[in-house]
Design a protein around this motif. Structure first.
Motif, PDB file in Angstrom:
ATOM      1  N   UNK A  65       0.832  -1.187   0.000  1.00 30.23           N
ATOM      2  CA  UNK A  65       0.000   0.000   0.000  1.00 30.23           C
ATOM      3  C   UNK A  65       0.874   1.247   0.000  1.00 30.23           C
ATOM      4  N   UNK A  66       0.259   2.362   0.291  1.00 34.40           N
ATOM      5  CA  UNK A  66       0.970   3.646   0.285  1.00 34.40           C
ATOM      6  C   UNK A  66       2.148   3.633   1.245  1.00 34.40           C
ATOM      7  N   UNK A  67       1.914   3.232   2.480  1.00 30.99           N
ATOM      8  CA  UNK A  67       2.975   3.278   3.484  1.00 30.99           C
ATOM      9  C   UNK A  67       4.096   2.289   3.163  1.00 30.99           C
ATOM     10  N   UNK A  68       3.737   1.084   2.694  1.00 31.89           N
ATOM     11  CA  UNK A  68       4.758   0.089   2.337  1.00 31.89           C
ATOM     12  C   UNK A  68       5.647   0.606   1.216  1.00 31.89           C
ATOM     13  N   UNK A  69       5.032   1.166   0.166  1.00 33.45           N
ATOM     14  CA  UNK A  69       5.825   1.676  -0.955  1.00 33.45           C
ATOM     15  C   UNK A  69       6.671   2.873  -0.546  1.00 33.45           C
ATOM     16  N   UNK A  70       6.103   3.730   0.286  1.00 35.15           N
ATOM     17  CA  UNK A  70       6.859   4.888   0.748  1.00 35.15           C
ATOM     18  C   UNK A  70       8.097   4.456   1.527  1.00 35.15           C
ATOM     19  N   UNK A  71       7.955   3.396   2.349  1.00 36.37           N
ATOM     20  CA  UNK A  71       9.086   2.917   3.153  1.00 36.37           C
ATOM     21  C   UNK A  71      10.164   2.283   2.266  1.00 36.37           C
ATOM     22  N   UNK A  72       9.751   1.417   1.332  1.00 31.48           N
ATOM     23  CA  UNK A  72      10.743   0.697   0.539  1.00 31.48           C
ATOM     24  C   UNK A  72      11.475   1.619  -0.432  1.00 31.48           C
ATOM     25  N   UNK A  73      10.780   2.573  -0.985  1.00 31.03           N
ATOM     26  CA  UNK A  73      11.451   3.486  -1.901  1.00 31.03           C
ATOM     27  C   UNK A  73      12.331   4.462  -1.138  1.00 31.03           C
ATOM     28  N   UNK A  74      11.966   4.715   0.126  1.00 29.46           N
ATOM     29  CA  UNK A  74      12.798   5.597   0.931  1.00 29.46           C
ATOM     30  C   UNK A  74      14.129   4.966   1.311  1.00 29.46           C
ATOM     31  N   UNK A  75      14.168   3.621   1.388  1.00 32.16           N
ATOM     32  CA  UNK A  75      15.397   2.922   1.776  1.00 32.16           C
ATOM     33  C   UNK A  75      16.146   2.300   0.594  1.00 32.16           C
ATOM     34  N   UNK A  76      15.422   1.829  -0.428  1.00 31.11           N
ATOM     35  CA  UNK A  76      16.052   1.116  -1.530  1.00 31.11           C
ATOM     36  C   UNK A  76      15.906   1.819  -2.879  1.00 31.11           C
ATOM     37  N   UNK A  77      15.209   2.910  -2.907  1.00 29.63           N
ATOM     38  CA  UNK A  77      14.967   3.578  -4.181  1.00 29.63           C
ATOM     39  C   UNK A  77      16.229   4.113  -4.821  1.00 29.63           C
ATOM     40  N   UNK A  78      16.317   4.028  -6.147  1.00 31.12           N
ATOM     41  CA  UNK A  78      17.474   4.537  -6.880  1.00 31.12           C
ATOM     42  C   UNK A  78      17.036   4.966  -8.276  1.00 31.12           C
ATOM     43  N   UNK A  79      17.973   5.564  -9.007  1.00 34.71           N
ATOM     44  CA  UNK A  79      17.709   5.972 -10.381  1.00 34.71           C
ATOM     45  C   UNK A  79      18.195   4.921 -11.384  1.00 34.71           C
ATOM     46  N   UNK A  80      18.660   3.769 -10.881  1.00 29.83           N
ATOM     47  CA  UNK A  80      19.144   2.708 -11.763  1.00 29.83           C
ATOM     48  C   UNK A  80      17.998   2.097 -12.556  1.00 29.83           C
ATOM     49  N   UNK A  81      18.317   1.580 -13.735  1.00 28.17           N
ATOM     50  CA  UNK A  81      17.299   0.906 -14.536  1.00 28.17           C
ATOM     51  C   UNK A  81      16.940  -0.435 -13.910  1.00 28.17           C
ATOM     52  N   UNK A  82      15.714  -0.903 -14.171  1.00 20.94           N
ATOM     53  CA  UNK A  82      15.182  -2.120 -13.563  1.00 20.94           C
ATOM     54  C   UNK A  82      14.759  -3.075 -14.679  1.00 20.94           C
ATOM     55  N   UNK A  83      15.174  -4.324 -14.562  1.00 28.35           N
ATOM     56  CA  UNK A  83      14.763  -5.368 -15.504  1.00 28.35           C
ATOM     57  C   UNK A  83      13.376  -5.875 -15.105  1.00 28.35           C
ATOM     58  N   UNK A  84      12.459  -5.892 -16.052  1.00 27.02           N
ATOM     59  CA  UNK A  84      11.078  -6.265 -15.754  1.00 27.02           C
ATOM     60  C   UNK A  84      10.798  -7.713 -16.122  1.00 27.02           C
ATOM     61  N   UNK A  85       9.980  -8.366 -15.291  1.00 28.31           N
ATOM     62  CA  UNK A  85       9.404  -9.675 -15.596  1.00 28.31           C
ATOM     63  C   UNK A  85       7.894  -9.568 -15.417  1.00 28.31           C
ATOM     64  N   UNK A  86       7.197 -10.665 -15.703  1.00 25.17           N
ATOM     65  CA  UNK A  86       5.747 -10.632 -15.573  1.00 25.17           C
ATOM     66  C   UNK A  86       5.290 -10.583 -14.121  1.00 25.17           C
ATOM     67  N   UNK A  87       6.190 -10.777 -13.173  1.00 22.98           N
ATOM     68  CA  UNK A  87       5.824 -10.734 -11.748  1.00 22.98           C
ATOM     69  C   UNK A  87       6.349  -9.480 -11.043  1.00 22.98           C
TER      70      UNK A  87
END
Length: 214
Positions: free
Chosen positions: A152-174
Protein backbone atom coordinates in the motif's frame (compact mmCIF):
# COMPACT_ATOMS: atom_id res chain seq x y z
CA UNK A 1 -98.63 130.10 -45.99
CA UNK A 2 -99.55 127.98 -43.03
CA UNK A 3 -100.20 125.11 -45.33
CA UNK A 4 -96.69 125.14 -46.81
CA UNK A 5 -95.13 125.23 -43.40
CA UNK A 6 -97.10 122.21 -42.31
CA UNK A 7 -95.96 120.18 -45.38
CA UNK A 8 -92.22 120.65 -44.76
CA UNK A 9 -90.58 117.76 -43.04
CA UNK A 10 -89.43 118.21 -39.45
CA UNK A 11 -85.61 118.24 -39.34
CA UNK A 12 -85.52 116.90 -35.81
CA UNK A 13 -87.77 114.03 -36.78
CA UNK A 14 -85.54 113.05 -39.75
CA UNK A 15 -82.35 113.12 -37.68
CA UNK A 16 -83.93 111.00 -34.95
CA UNK A 17 -85.00 108.34 -37.45
CA UNK A 18 -81.53 108.26 -39.08
CA UNK A 19 -79.77 107.80 -35.73
CA UNK A 20 -82.13 104.96 -34.76
CA UNK A 21 -81.37 102.98 -37.90
CA UNK A 22 -77.61 103.36 -37.56
CA UNK A 23 -77.69 102.54 -33.86
CA UNK A 24 -79.64 99.38 -34.43
CA UNK A 25 -77.20 98.12 -37.11
CA UNK A 26 -74.13 99.01 -35.07
CA UNK A 27 -75.52 97.20 -32.03
CA UNK A 28 -76.20 94.10 -34.16
CA UNK A 29 -72.63 94.12 -35.45
CA UNK A 30 -71.20 94.24 -31.92
CA UNK A 31 -73.46 91.39 -30.80
CA UNK A 32 -72.35 89.24 -33.75
CA UNK A 33 -68.68 89.95 -33.03
CA UNK A 34 -69.15 89.07 -29.36
CA UNK A 35 -70.86 85.81 -30.27
CA UNK A 36 -67.95 84.90 -32.56
CA UNK A 37 -65.40 85.52 -29.77
CA UNK A 38 -67.42 83.44 -27.29
CA UNK A 39 -67.74 80.58 -29.80
CA UNK A 40 -63.97 80.63 -30.41
CA UNK A 41 -63.23 80.50 -26.67
CA UNK A 42 -65.60 77.55 -26.21
CA UNK A 43 -63.98 75.71 -29.13
CA UNK A 44 -60.53 76.23 -27.58
CA UNK A 45 -61.55 75.13 -24.09
CA UNK A 46 -63.37 71.90 -25.07
CA UNK A 47 -60.21 69.88 -26.07
CA UNK A 48 -58.36 71.09 -22.97
CA UNK A 49 -61.18 69.99 -20.68
CA UNK A 50 -61.48 66.65 -22.51
CA UNK A 51 -57.73 66.02 -22.22
CA UNK A 52 -57.82 66.85 -18.52
CA UNK A 53 -60.64 64.36 -18.03
CA UNK A 54 -58.68 61.64 -19.88
CA UNK A 55 -55.60 62.24 -17.71
CA UNK A 56 -57.65 61.89 -14.54
CA UNK A 57 -59.11 58.62 -15.75
CA UNK A 58 -55.79 57.16 -17.08
CA UNK A 59 -54.62 53.91 -15.46
CA UNK A 60 -50.87 53.58 -14.72
CA UNK A 61 -49.63 50.05 -15.31
CA UNK A 62 -47.00 48.89 -12.82
CA UNK A 63 -45.10 45.65 -13.61
CA UNK A 64 -45.50 42.99 -10.96
CA UNK A 65 -42.40 41.66 -9.13
CA UNK A 66 -43.02 38.23 -10.66
CA UNK A 67 -42.91 39.66 -14.19
CA UNK A 68 -39.68 41.54 -13.44
CA UNK A 69 -38.05 38.48 -11.95
CA UNK A 70 -39.04 36.27 -14.87
CA UNK A 71 -36.84 38.33 -17.19
CA UNK A 72 -33.72 38.01 -15.06
CA UNK A 73 -30.94 35.57 -15.91
CA UNK A 74 -31.28 32.18 -14.18
CA UNK A 75 -28.88 31.39 -11.37
CA UNK A 76 -26.66 28.43 -12.08
CA UNK A 77 -24.68 26.35 -9.64
CA UNK A 78 -21.26 25.27 -10.89
CA UNK A 79 -20.76 21.53 -11.10
CA UNK A 80 -17.56 20.39 -9.38
CA UNK A 81 -15.01 18.57 -11.49
CA UNK A 82 -15.08 14.80 -11.22
CA UNK A 83 -11.31 14.52 -11.64
CA UNK A 84 -9.31 15.43 -8.52
CA UNK A 85 -6.55 17.97 -8.93
CA UNK A 86 -3.12 17.09 -7.47
CA UNK A 87 -2.83 20.57 -5.94
CA UNK A 88 -6.11 20.26 -4.01
CA UNK A 89 -6.14 16.55 -3.11
CA UNK A 90 -5.44 15.76 0.55
CA UNK A 91 -2.09 14.18 1.41
CA UNK A 92 -2.20 10.37 1.40
CA UNK A 93 -5.30 10.17 -0.83
CA UNK A 94 -5.38 8.38 -4.17
CA UNK A 95 -4.71 10.54 -7.21
CA UNK A 96 -5.29 8.01 -9.95
CA UNK A 97 -5.67 4.27 -10.65
CA UNK A 98 -5.76 2.40 -13.95
CA UNK A 99 -3.83 0.71 -16.75
CA UNK A 100 -0.57 2.49 -17.56
CA UNK A 101 1.24 1.85 -20.86
CA UNK A 102 4.92 2.81 -20.93
CA UNK A 103 7.24 3.07 -23.92
CA UNK A 104 10.38 5.03 -24.74
CA UNK A 105 8.59 8.38 -24.25
CA UNK A 106 8.81 9.51 -20.62
CA UNK A 107 5.48 9.91 -18.82
CA UNK A 108 4.50 12.31 -16.03
CA UNK A 109 3.05 10.25 -13.16
CA UNK A 110 2.01 13.43 -11.32
CA UNK A 111 -0.50 14.33 -14.04
CA UNK A 112 -4.08 13.05 -13.71
CA UNK A 113 -4.17 10.83 -15.66
CA UNK A 114 -0.43 10.27 -16.38
CA UNK A 115 0.55 11.69 -19.76
CA UNK A 116 3.54 11.49 -22.11
CA UNK A 117 5.80 14.55 -21.86
CA UNK A 118 9.01 13.36 -23.50
CA UNK A 119 12.18 14.16 -21.58
CA UNK A 120 11.00 17.47 -20.16
CA UNK A 121 11.28 18.32 -16.47
CA UNK A 122 7.85 16.74 -15.83
CA UNK A 123 8.86 13.26 -17.02
CA UNK A 124 9.17 10.48 -14.40
CA UNK A 125 9.61 7.01 -15.98
CA UNK A 126 10.24 5.54 -19.43
CA UNK A 127 11.14 2.20 -21.08
CA UNK A 128 14.43 1.01 -22.56
CA UNK A 129 15.17 -1.91 -24.84
CA UNK A 130 15.14 -5.46 -23.46
CA UNK A 131 12.14 -4.77 -21.16
CA UNK A 132 14.04 -2.41 -18.87
CA UNK A 133 12.58 0.68 -17.17
CA UNK A 134 14.36 3.73 -15.84
CA UNK A 135 13.54 6.88 -13.87
CA UNK A 136 13.97 10.50 -14.94
CA UNK A 137 14.17 13.91 -13.30
CA UNK A 138 15.07 12.63 -9.83
CA UNK A 139 12.44 9.87 -9.78
CA UNK A 140 13.37 6.92 -7.53
CA UNK A 141 12.39 3.28 -8.23
CA UNK A 142 12.48 0.30 -5.85
CA UNK A 143 11.43 -3.28 -6.53
CA UNK A 144 8.95 -4.75 -4.05
CA UNK A 145 9.96 -8.22 -2.86
CA UNK A 146 7.86 -8.53 0.26
CA UNK A 147 5.48 -11.48 0.77
CA UNK A 148 1.73 -11.36 0.89
CA UNK A 149 -0.52 -8.73 -0.62
CA UNK A 150 0.50 -5.87 -2.85
CA UNK A 151 2.13 -2.96 -0.98
CA UNK A 152 0.00 0.00 0.00
CA UNK A 153 0.97 3.65 0.29
CA UNK A 154 2.98 3.28 3.48
CA UNK A 155 4.76 0.09 2.34
CA UNK A 156 5.83 1.68 -0.95
CA UNK A 157 6.86 4.89 0.75
CA UNK A 158 9.09 2.92 3.15
CA UNK A 159 10.74 0.70 0.54
CA UNK A 160 11.45 3.49 -1.90
CA UNK A 161 12.80 5.60 0.93
CA UNK A 162 15.40 2.92 1.78
CA UNK A 163 16.05 1.12 -1.53
CA UNK A 164 14.97 3.58 -4.18
CA UNK A 165 17.47 4.54 -6.88
CA UNK A 166 17.71 5.97 -10.38
CA UNK A 167 19.14 2.71 -11.76
CA UNK A 168 17.30 0.91 -14.54
CA UNK A 169 15.18 -2.12 -13.56
CA UNK A 170 14.76 -5.37 -15.50
CA UNK A 171 11.08 -6.26 -15.75
CA UNK A 172 9.40 -9.67 -15.60
CA UNK A 173 5.75 -10.63 -15.57
CA UNK A 174 5.82 -10.73 -11.75
CA UNK A 175 7.57 -7.41 -11.17
CA UNK A 176 6.03 -4.96 -8.67
CA UNK A 177 7.67 -1.53 -8.41
CA UNK A 178 7.36 1.31 -5.93
CA UNK A 179 8.13 4.75 -7.36
CA UNK A 180 8.65 8.19 -5.84
CA UNK A 181 7.91 10.78 -8.53
CA UNK A 182 9.60 14.10 -9.22
CA UNK A 183 6.80 15.73 -7.15
CA UNK A 184 7.45 13.15 -4.38
CA UNK A 185 4.11 11.41 -4.91
CA UNK A 186 4.12 7.59 -4.46
CA UNK A 187 3.17 5.10 -7.21
CA UNK A 188 2.79 1.34 -7.27
CA UNK A 189 3.35 -0.29 -10.69
CA UNK A 190 2.53 -3.98 -11.14
CA UNK A 191 3.45 -5.48 -14.53
CA UNK A 192 0.35 -6.81 -16.30
CA UNK A 193 1.80 -7.38 -19.79
CA UNK A 194 5.22 -7.33 -21.48
CA UNK A 195 5.93 -7.19 -25.15
CA UNK A 196 7.20 -10.32 -26.92
CA UNK A 197 9.94 -8.56 -28.84
CA UNK A 198 12.78 -9.87 -26.70
CA UNK A 199 15.85 -7.68 -26.64
CA UNK A 200 14.20 -5.15 -28.95
CA UNK A 201 11.07 -4.80 -26.81
CA UNK A 202 10.48 -1.40 -25.19
CA UNK A 203 6.81 -1.51 -24.16
CA UNK A 204 5.10 -2.67 -20.96
CA UNK A 205 1.66 -2.31 -19.37
CA UNK A 206 1.15 -1.86 -15.62
CA UNK A 207 -1.72 -1.90 -13.14
CA UNK A 208 -0.94 1.45 -11.53
CA UNK A 209 -2.00 3.29 -8.37
CA UNK A 210 -0.68 6.77 -7.56
CA UNK A 211 -1.05 8.46 -4.14
CA UNK A 212 -0.62 12.04 -3.08
CA UNK A 213 2.59 12.64 -1.14
CA UNK A 214 2.04 12.47 2.62
Amino acid sequence: MSTVADDEPDANTSDTRGEGWFGRHQKGAWIAAGATVVAALIAALVPVLASSGDDNNAVVSTPSPAASMSGSAPTTTPVPSQTPSPSTTAAGSQLWQGALLLDTTAKDLDAVPPEPVGYADEGDVYMLLNNEMSGWNGTLIAQWTGPGDLPGLQDCSNVVGTLGSTDKVKLTKKTVLCVRTSDRNIARLKVSALGAGGALESRATFDAVIWKAG
